[in-house]
Design a protein around this motif. Structure first.
Motif, short mmCIF file in Angstrom:
data_model
loop_
_atom_site.label_atom_id
_atom_site.label_comp_id
_atom_site.label_asym_id
_atom_site.label_seq_id
_atom_site.Cartn_x
_atom_site.Cartn_y
_atom_site.Cartn_z
N UNK A 138 1.06 -1.45 0.21
CA UNK A 138 -0.18 0.75 -0.13
C UNK A 138 0.56 1.14 -0.28
N UNK A 139 2.46 1.33 -0.59
CA UNK A 139 3.08 2.06 -0.07
C UNK A 139 3.55 2.91 -1.47
N UNK A 140 3.25 4.11 -1.75
CA UNK A 140 3.59 4.40 -3.00
C UNK A 140 4.63 5.83 -3.28
N UNK A 141 5.37 5.57 -4.47
CA UNK A 141 6.25 6.57 -4.27
C UNK A 141 5.80 7.41 -5.51
N UNK A 142 7.19 8.43 -5.84
CA UNK A 142 6.69 9.31 -6.78
C UNK A 142 5.93 8.78 -7.90
N UNK A 143 6.91 7.98 -8.86
CA UNK A 143 6.17 7.12 -10.01
C UNK A 143 5.10 6.30 -9.78
N UNK A 144 4.74 5.93 -8.89
CA UNK A 144 4.05 4.73 -8.51
C UNK A 144 2.48 6.51 -8.45
N UNK A 145 3.22 7.70 -7.65
CA UNK A 145 1.88 8.36 -7.24
C UNK A 145 1.11 8.66 -8.85
N UNK A 146 2.56 9.11 -9.26
CA UNK A 146 2.33 9.86 -10.75
C UNK A 146 1.16 8.47 -11.17
N UNK A 147 1.52 7.58 -12.04
CA UNK A 147 0.36 6.42 -12.21
C UNK A 147 -0.63 6.94 -11.79
N UNK A 148 -0.42 6.45 -9.94
CA UNK A 148 -2.12 6.33 -9.52
C UNK A 148 -2.99 7.66 -9.79
N UNK A 149 -2.43 8.51 -10.52
CA UNK A 149 -3.40 10.19 -10.65
C UNK A 149 -3.67 10.01 -11.70
N UNK A 150 -2.28 9.54 -13.20
CA UNK A 150 -2.33 10.05 -13.93
C UNK A 150 -1.70 11.56 -14.14
N UNK A 151 -1.08 12.12 -14.11
CA UNK A 151 -0.24 13.43 -13.89
C UNK A 151 1.34 12.94 -14.14
N UNK A 152 1.73 13.95 -14.70
CA UNK A 152 3.03 14.40 -14.06
C UNK A 152 4.05 14.64 -13.67
N UNK A 153 5.40 14.53 -13.03
CA UNK A 153 5.89 14.59 -12.05
C UNK A 153 5.55 16.38 -11.37
N UNK A 154 5.70 16.60 -12.56
CA UNK A 154 6.17 18.41 -12.22
C UNK A 154 3.89 18.79 -11.21
N UNK A 155 3.47 18.24 -11.87
CA UNK A 155 2.35 18.26 -11.96
C UNK A 155 1.36 17.87 -10.07
N UNK A 156 2.61 16.92 -10.44
CA UNK A 156 2.64 16.41 -9.04
C UNK A 156 2.69 16.97 -7.89
N UNK A 157 4.14 17.43 -8.17
CA UNK A 157 4.43 19.17 -7.50
C UNK A 157 3.27 20.21 -6.96
N UNK A 158 2.59 20.26 -8.55
CA UNK A 158 1.56 21.11 -7.90
C UNK A 158 0.48 20.95 -6.59
N UNK A 159 0.14 19.31 -6.23
CA UNK A 159 -0.31 19.13 -6.27
C UNK A 159 0.01 18.62 -4.12
N UNK A 160 0.69 19.21 -4.37
CA UNK A 160 1.17 18.46 -2.86
C UNK A 160 0.40 19.09 -1.20
N UNK A 161 -0.01 19.91 -1.55
CA UNK A 161 -1.23 20.30 -0.40
C UNK A 161 -2.63 18.88 -0.23
N UNK A 162 -2.55 18.98 -1.47
CA UNK A 162 -3.85 17.68 -1.43
C UNK A 162 -3.42 16.70 -0.84
#
Length: 256
Positions: free
Chosen positions: A100-124
């Protein structure tokens, strides 16, 4: 009386043999011996007491007594954590499993976003962080999946993704988003095979396609240099990425 779980940390380490002796010395309080995050000796005791201060004081005295008896030297307590057994069990059950753990790459895959967009979602994403490592945050994957369900792709982006994934099969849907996506679709035969080519001056399609590229759900076709910029009659060849395949859906039918 209430059962408390108390962890006492010391400023020293001990050998495996000494740790076994320490467990025996703490048998009456169900002692568990291990290493704290600092690497130093950590002892967890089960204490019966009427309140937190009494449980803490009793645990410190009992732990120091046992450690001194097996190491034959005084030790310094550097930290203590006290909670009820019920709270300890609740936290233990709430600990994420390795799957049930996810790093940055797995988080991008789950959310369907790029690494840059993932940074913008830091608050959520902050409530779903389990631990922050030198390489970045480690997330609870189940929390990210719930977040993805709450924030699906905008309808036109999803329609474009589904149309590309369908390998040019026509949609029978009367949904205007699919009609708009298919109206922009052109099949282009190349030496590399049939590619998905969008040629349109539709501003909304252009913006949706640009968003899919930003999310890394699609990528420019490798056999073309065409981009999203240029003449008003946009021409852009794209291919679905692995992430895009995971986020695509079957084309709707006329009835849907």
């Amino acid at each position: 009386m209430t059962s408390y779980s108390v962890e006492v940390e010391f400023d020293s380490t001990i050998s495996d043999d000494t740790a076994a002796d320490l467990v025996d010395a703490l048998n009456d309080v169900h002692g568990a011996v291990g290493a704290a995050s600092s690497g130093n000796l950590s002892v967890i005791l089960s204490i019966e007491a009427s309140n937190v201060p009494d449980a803490t004081a009793h645990a410190i005295n009992r732990a120091q007594e046992a450690v001194t008896s097996v190491t034959h030297s005084p030790t310094l307590v550097t930290g203590v954590a006290t909670m009820t057994e019920a709270e300890f069990d609740r936290r233990l059950a709430d600990e994420p499993t390795p799957g049930d753990l996810a790093g940055q790459a797995e988080a991008c895959n789950i959310l369907g976003v790029s690494a840059r967009t993932l940074e913008k979602l830091a608050g959520e994403l902050a409530p779903h962080i389990v631990q922050t490592l030198a390489t970045g945050p480690l997330y609870r994957a189940s929390g990210l999946r719930n977040l993805a369900r709450l924030h699906p792709l905008p309808p036109l982006e999803q329609a474009l993704l589904n149309v590309i994934s369908a390998k040019h099969a026509p949609s029978l849907s009367a949904d205007p988003h699919y009609q708009r996506a298919e109206a922009a679709l052109v099949l282009d035969e190349t030496p590399f095979g049939t590619r998905t080519l969008f040629r349109t001056s539709d501003t909304q399609v252009r913006h949706a396609l640009a968003a899919l590229l930003e999310r890394e759900l699609v990528a420019p076709a490798p056999e073309t240099n065409e981009t999203l910029t240029g003449s008003p009659d946009l021409s852009s060849a794209v291919v679905l990425t692995a992430r895009g395949h995971r986020h695509s859906r079957p084309l709707p039918t006329q009835s849907s």
